[in-house]
Structure formats: C-alpha cells, structure tokens
Design an enzyme around this catalytic site. Structure first.
Site, PDB file in Angstrom:
ATOM      1  N   GLU A 194      -9.583  -2.331   4.920  1.00 49.19           N
ATOM      2  CA  GLU A 194     -10.239  -1.992   6.179  1.00 49.19           C
ATOM      3  C   GLU A 194     -11.520  -2.814   6.341  1.00 49.19           C
ATOM      4  O   GLU A 194     -12.057  -3.344   5.357  1.00 49.19           O
ATOM      5  CB  GLU A 194     -10.600  -0.496   6.175  1.00 49.19           C
ATOM      6  CG  GLU A 194      -9.394   0.438   6.126  1.00 49.19           C
ATOM      7  CD  GLU A 194      -8.713   0.623   7.487  1.00 49.19           C
ATOM      8  OE1 GLU A 194      -8.624  -0.346   8.258  1.00 49.19           O
ATOM      9  OE2 GLU A 194      -8.268   1.749   7.753  1.00 49.19           O
ATOM     10  N   ASP A 198       0.808  -1.224   0.000  1.00 50.26           N
ATOM     11  CA  ASP A 198       0.000   0.000   0.000  1.00 50.26           C
ATOM     12  C   ASP A 198       0.838   1.269   0.000  1.00 50.26           C
ATOM     13  O   ASP A 198       2.051   1.241   0.208  1.00 50.26           O
ATOM     14  CB  ASP A 198      -0.964  -0.006   1.205  1.00 50.26           C
ATOM     15  CG  ASP A 198      -0.308  -0.548   2.476  1.00 50.26           C
ATOM     16  OD1 ASP A 198       0.927  -0.513   2.565  1.00 50.26           O
ATOM     17  OD2 ASP A 198      -1.026  -1.005   3.366  1.00 50.26           O
ATOM     18  N   HIS A 236      -7.185  -5.049   9.856  1.00 50.31           N
ATOM     19  CA  HIS A 236      -6.861  -4.789   8.451  1.00 50.31           C
ATOM     20  C   HIS A 236      -5.545  -5.460   8.052  1.00 50.31           C
ATOM     21  O   HIS A 236      -4.654  -5.664   8.869  1.00 50.31           O
ATOM     22  CB  HIS A 236      -6.862  -3.286   8.117  1.00 50.31           C
ATOM     23  CG  HIS A 236      -5.734  -2.483   8.661  1.00 50.31           C
ATOM     24  ND1 HIS A 236      -5.897  -1.195   9.127  1.00 50.31           N
ATOM     25  CD2 HIS A 236      -4.414  -2.741   8.815  1.00 50.31           C
ATOM     26  CE1 HIS A 236      -4.731  -0.722   9.523  1.00 50.31           C
ATOM     27  NE2 HIS A 236      -3.812  -1.643   9.349  1.00 50.31           N
ATOM     28  N   ASN A 288      -7.788  -3.136  13.928  1.00 51.91           N
ATOM     29  CA  ASN A 288      -9.149  -3.485  13.516  1.00 51.91           C
ATOM     30  C   ASN A 288      -9.142  -4.705  12.578  1.00 51.91           C
ATOM     31  O   ASN A 288     -10.147  -5.005  11.950  1.00 51.91           O
ATOM     32  CB  ASN A 288      -9.828  -2.286  12.830  1.00 51.91           C
ATOM     33  CG  ASN A 288      -9.041  -1.817  11.605  1.00 51.91           C
ATOM     34  OD1 ASN A 288      -8.065  -2.446  11.203  1.00 51.91           O
ATOM     35  ND2 ASN A 288      -9.477  -0.715  11.015  1.00 51.91           N
TER      36      ASN A 288
HETATM   37  C1  F6R Z   1       1.411  -1.418   6.089  1.00 56.88           C
HETATM   38  C2  F6R Z   1       0.269  -2.290   6.230  1.00 56.88           C
HETATM   39  C3  F6R Z   1      -0.555  -2.329   7.467  1.00 56.88           C
HETATM   40  C4  F6R Z   1       0.257  -2.637   8.725  1.00 56.88           C
HETATM   41  C5  F6R Z   1      -0.645  -2.595   9.963  1.00 56.88           C
HETATM   42  C6  F6R Z   1       0.139  -2.845  11.225  1.00 56.88           C
HETATM   43  O1  F6R Z   1       1.998  -1.563   4.821  1.00 56.88           O
HETATM   44  O2  F6R Z   1      -0.005  -2.967   5.302  1.00 56.88           O
HETATM   45  O3  F6R Z   1      -1.549  -3.298   7.310  1.00 56.88           O
HETATM   46  O4  F6R Z   1       0.852  -3.894   8.607  1.00 56.88           O
HETATM   47  O5  F6R Z   1      -1.266  -1.350  10.041  1.00 56.88           O
HETATM   48  O6  F6R Z   1       1.014  -1.785  11.441  1.00 56.88           O
HETATM   49  P1  F6R Z   1       2.125  -1.826  12.566  1.00 56.88           P
HETATM   50  O7  F6R Z   1       3.077  -2.892  12.171  1.00 56.88           O
HETATM   51  O8  F6R Z   1       2.742  -0.463  12.539  1.00 56.88           O
HETATM   52  O9  F6R Z   1       1.413  -2.142  13.851  1.00 56.88           O
END
Ligand code: F6R
Length: 237
Positions: free
Chosen positions: A143, A67, A138, A136
């Site tokens: 989402e 992303d 994701h 959440n």
């Molecule tokens: C980022 C991504 C997100 C993160 C998720 C967890 O490229 O794809 O899904 O993996 O938000 O983020 P952290 O590791 O910062 O807790």
C-alpha cells in the site's frame, strides 16, 4: 517498458495468457508469481484452455502468489487460496504441492513472512510476475507508504483497498483489515513483470504509475525501474 494496447479485457486476457504460456513453453520449470482479483480471471480462463488443449503443461511449474488476507482460512470463499484453487489450480495439471500463498492463519506473522521470503529464494526467485494494480497504485498489498518495503510483511489495508474489495464480501465489515503481502524486492527481482489493467477507473492511476514520479506513495511506480516490464491494457494512457 513495453506497452501493448489491446481492444478490450478479453484481448488483454488472451495476450497475457499467451505470454505466460510462452514462458512455460520456454522453461517448463518456471516459477510464476501470480495475482488475484478481477484483472487476472480472464487470463486464468485462457490458461486453463491452453492447458486443456495440450499447449501448456503445468506439471513442473511452481507458483508463488502475491498475497493473502490475514485471518482467513484457506477454505473461506474470499481467501486468495480459495480463489486460486477455483480459477486455476483445480483446473490445470499443476502439482498442488508446488502452489504457494502466504498462510493467512499463521500464528507467528514474522515467522510466516520470513518463511515466504526464504521460499521465494529457495525456488530461485520468480521468472514471471503477473500483477494487477489497485486504485491507489498498490501492487500485491504494498500500500502507499513512506518507503518501499522490501520483504514479505503484514500490512494494514488502506480505506481505498477495503472499499474496493468490499464488492466481494457480504458487507464492508467482513473485509479483513490486514493482509500478508510479498514485498517490493521479490517483485522487482522477478525476471519479467507483466502488468494488466483495465476499466476506466484504473486509467489515472496507471498513467501516474508508469509516467509519474517514482514514489512509495504510488507503489507501482517503482516498476518504471524494472528491466523487463510489459504492460497490457485496453486503456488509452
Ligand atoms: C491481488 C493483488 C492486488 C490486485 C489489485 C487489483 O492479489 O495483488 O494488488 O491486483 O487490488 O485488483 P482488481 O484486479 O480486482 O482490480
């Protein structure tokens, strides 16, 4: 599903890097699906070390990131392109032309989403997809929603995600409200998926995703249907 329980973040990072290294050794032309955020920073650190020690060679590796924030320039220090360059790409012998992220500055979002899906197809899909998980549920920026969205798409970030990611910005107001994310199809079609999660704040959602009902309200729950899912976590789930 394989769950590898580890002692702490460091061991999680080392083991995740070892599995990615094994993938690169077995197939030097691997296509790696990569993530950003706090979870993979240690993994990237270990990969850099393995590359420096001559254990792995990135010269024929292709990477496809999950992303990118919509509206951020690649030179913005919170863009995911900047993150990847900083933590991995600039520190290993990868060919930058083989590193891919959605273009957060694309004028035509639909065309950009189609380009990204075509790109994933043209490289033959993803061999190993590294994932973190949001509070959440994701994965990428898929989402919670009423349906799983298969293709790359532009998404409005949830309040929970904006709050969580505001820690990286000067203020909450600066967090982009939209992002372009790979869809569920490319993630599920990855030949291997490697999910890493640490921190007590991830315990409940990880449990829900792996053992609760499969629902688009918890996007990561679809990983229960993946044929080759490895979870590495210090959490006692
Ligand atoms: C980022 C991504 C997100 C993160 C998720 C967890 O490229 O794809 O899904 O993996 O938000 O983020 P952290 O590791 O910062 O807790």
């Amino acid at each position: 599903m394989r769950i590898i329980n580890v002692k702490d973040y460091e061991e999680m990072s080392r083991k995740a890097a070892d599995l990615i290294a094994a993938q690169i050794i077995l197939n030097p032309k691997s296509v790696l699906g990569l993530a950003t955020g706090s979870s993979p920073i240690g993994t990237y650190e270990c990969l850099v070390e393995l590359n420096r020690n001559g254990v792995i060679d990135f010269s024929h590796v292709t990477t496809i990131n999950l992303d990118e924030y919509y509206g951020l320039d690649p030179t913005h220090d919170q863009s995911y392109r900047y993150f990847m360059n900083k933590h991995l790409f600039s520190r290993v012998n990868i060919n930058m032309a083989n590193t891919h992220l959605p273009d957060g500055k694309a004028k035509d979002i639909d065309a950009e989403c189609r380009r990204y899906d075509d790109l994933i197809e043209s490289v033959g899909g993803i061999d190993l997809q590294l994932l973190g998980i949001g509070h959440n549920g994701h994965i990428g920026f898929n989402e919670p929603s009423d349906e799983f969205i298969p293709g790359t798409h532009c998404v409005s970030l949830s309040e929970s995600t904006i709050n969580a990611n505001s820690r990286f910005f000067k203020s909450r107001d600066e967090v982009p409200r939209k992002a372009i994310t790979m869809g569920i199809k490319a993630i599920m079609q990855a030949r291997k998926v490697l999910l890493i999660a640490s921190g007590e704040d991830k315990k409940e959602i990880l449990k829900k995703a792996l053992f609760g009902p499969i629902t688009p309200q918890v996007p990561a729950s679809i990983l229960q249907l993946h044929k080759d899912l490895t979870v590495i976590t210090p959490l006692d789930i």
